[in-house]
Design a protein around this motif. Sequence first.
Motif, PDB file in Angstrom:
ATOM      1  N   GLY A 119      15.170 -18.972   7.653  1.00 37.71           N
ATOM      2  CA  GLY A 119      13.989 -18.519   6.913  1.00 37.71           C
ATOM      3  C   GLY A 119      14.316 -17.373   5.969  1.00 37.71           C
ATOM      4  O   GLY A 119      13.863 -17.351   4.822  1.00 37.71           O
ATOM      5  N   ASP A 238      17.095 -26.814   0.349  1.00 41.76           N
ATOM      6  CA  ASP A 238      17.125 -26.171   1.659  1.00 41.76           C
ATOM      7  C   ASP A 238      17.815 -27.134   2.614  1.00 41.76           C
ATOM      8  O   ASP A 238      17.258 -28.164   2.996  1.00 41.76           O
ATOM      9  CB  ASP A 238      15.688 -25.868   2.105  1.00 41.76           C
ATOM     10  N   THR A 241      18.372 -27.473   7.952  1.00 39.37           N
ATOM     11  CA  THR A 241      18.415 -28.474   9.020  1.00 39.37           C
ATOM     12  C   THR A 241      19.314 -29.656   8.674  1.00 39.37           C
ATOM     13  O   THR A 241      20.016 -30.179   9.530  1.00 39.37           O
ATOM     14  CB  THR A 241      16.977 -28.938   9.351  1.00 39.37           C
TER      15      THR A 241
HETATM   16  N1  PLP Z   1      14.275 -24.457   6.462  1.00 41.06           N
HETATM   17  C1  PLP Z   1      14.306 -25.595   7.160  1.00 41.06           C
HETATM   18  C2  PLP Z   1      14.459 -26.891   6.428  1.00 41.06           C
HETATM   19  C3  PLP Z   1      14.202 -25.586   8.555  1.00 41.06           C
HETATM   20  O1  PLP Z   1      14.213 -26.747   9.227  1.00 41.06           O
HETATM   21  C4  PLP Z   1      14.091 -24.347   9.214  1.00 41.06           C
HETATM   22  C5  PLP Z   1      13.967 -24.275  10.661  1.00 41.06           C
HETATM   23  O2  PLP Z   1      13.656 -25.210  11.346  1.00 41.06           O
HETATM   24  C6  PLP Z   1      14.059 -23.171   8.441  1.00 41.06           C
HETATM   25  C7  PLP Z   1      14.153 -23.258   7.071  1.00 41.06           C
HETATM   26  C8  PLP Z   1      13.913 -21.835   9.089  1.00 41.06           C
HETATM   27  O3  PLP Z   1      15.097 -21.509   9.729  1.00 41.06           O
HETATM   28  P1  PLP Z   1      15.117 -20.391  10.869  1.00 41.06           P
HETATM   29  O4  PLP Z   1      14.286 -20.925  12.010  1.00 41.06           O
HETATM   30  O5  PLP Z   1      16.563 -20.234  11.227  1.00 41.06           O
HETATM   31  O6  PLP Z   1      14.535 -19.148  10.290  1.00 41.06           O
END
Ligand code: PLP
Length: 435
Positions: A119, A238, A241
């Motif tokens: 995030g 992004d 995942t």
């Molecule tokens: N972006 C995507 C595509 C995700 O799947 C996730 C988490 O599941 C995040 C961002 C956020 O990552 P984090 O939980 O490590 O902050």
Amino acid sequence: MNTGQKLWQEAKRIIPGGNQLLSKRAERFLPGLWPAYYDRAKGCEVWDLDGNHYYDFAQMGVGACVLGYADDDVNAAVIEAVNKGSMCTLNAPEEVALAKRLIGLHPWAEQARFARTGGEACAVAVRIGRAATGKGRVAFCGYHGWHDWYLAANIGDESNLDGQLLPGLSPTGLFRGLKESNLPFNYNRLDELEALTKRHDDIGVIIMEPQRGNAPAPGFLEGVRAIADRIGAVLIFDEVTSGFRVNMGGIHLTYGVEPDIAVFGKALGNGYPIAAIIGRRKAMDAAQSSFISSTMWTERVGYTAALATLEKMERLNVPARLTELGLRLNAGWERIAAETGVGVHIDGIPPLTHIGFTCPEAPAAQTFYTQQMLEKGYLLGAAVYMTNAYDEAIIDRFVADSATVFAELRAAQQDGSLEKRLKGGVIQAGFKRLT
Ligand code: PLP
């Protein structure tokens, strides 16, 4: 009540929301019965606080532990880093090595920054994108974390995020002035993104997952790329995942569409905290004009773990293995569903496969499946992240035990006893208050 459940009930009183990650809430797996805490984890095996042993088909550390829990090679590298000093006034040289490694895997990228969670890495990427274009609005598709820039999508219309992985996210706590700063479009709906660009001439960033579940429709990713170029927006993929599951790097490499920035997390450090933002110099250089800085982004363990993870992943060709194992599980699920007459749909990329029940009482069916499998020694949720710690034998054993549960489930559906057979509550989906 098991020891983990007792601790979970206590936790909910002193930790608002119970823990730090929605996806690990016990209520999402098996209300009242989920073991909730672990004592030890190794490979794909987990021991709970009562010493019970499970095979993890629940999420393998929410997708972080592609090599398996407590991987010996990654741990050895980390232990060496810890012994040499994991924090210092001077920089850890491993961060330069990791930047070079990621750029090497993604020839379109020229620079890298690092953070520790997915995030926050997305927030960094969005900030860089805005700084590079001088335009403040973001168009997005999919889930990108908990930060204000993302949740702002729900200001004014709390359902804007519902189609984007996690429904029910409230913009409570945000400044209302962020309304319409972050605009949603749905996956494979180029027309929706086009419509946003017609309505707003100040979109500086487009952020999306190149693929989560369904494959991109022909021309979709290329179309997004063309729109970003036309309106002068930074395109961010992004890959928090999707990265390092189907290949050595971003899933976008398999589609041949290059973003301006890509974000990685999760699998990159096999469970040690590390996230990366890589990109073209033209976009990334804006990171120098915007203040983006954090003490713990400089510690050594994350970089060391990532380097060791990538080395092993490549050496063993782990992404190909994850696909092989995922396809085997999918085939097993499909076979036992046909044999028992239980309606299921299976989707996702094979290394991150999802099962859903098609009956009207789907949440109860999923709860029953998890409940019965827990008794057979499996942690189970609706999504299974493949790990190199699985082998054919454990997948086949899991499928054989699932077949027994599917037969019980079918019988319960037929005689109307499904709800009665649940020993606790039905699973909770989405985001809700716990107490
Ligand atoms: N972006 C995507 C595509 C995700 O799947 C996730 C988490 O599941 C995040 C961002 C956020 O990552 P984090 O939980 O490590 O902050």
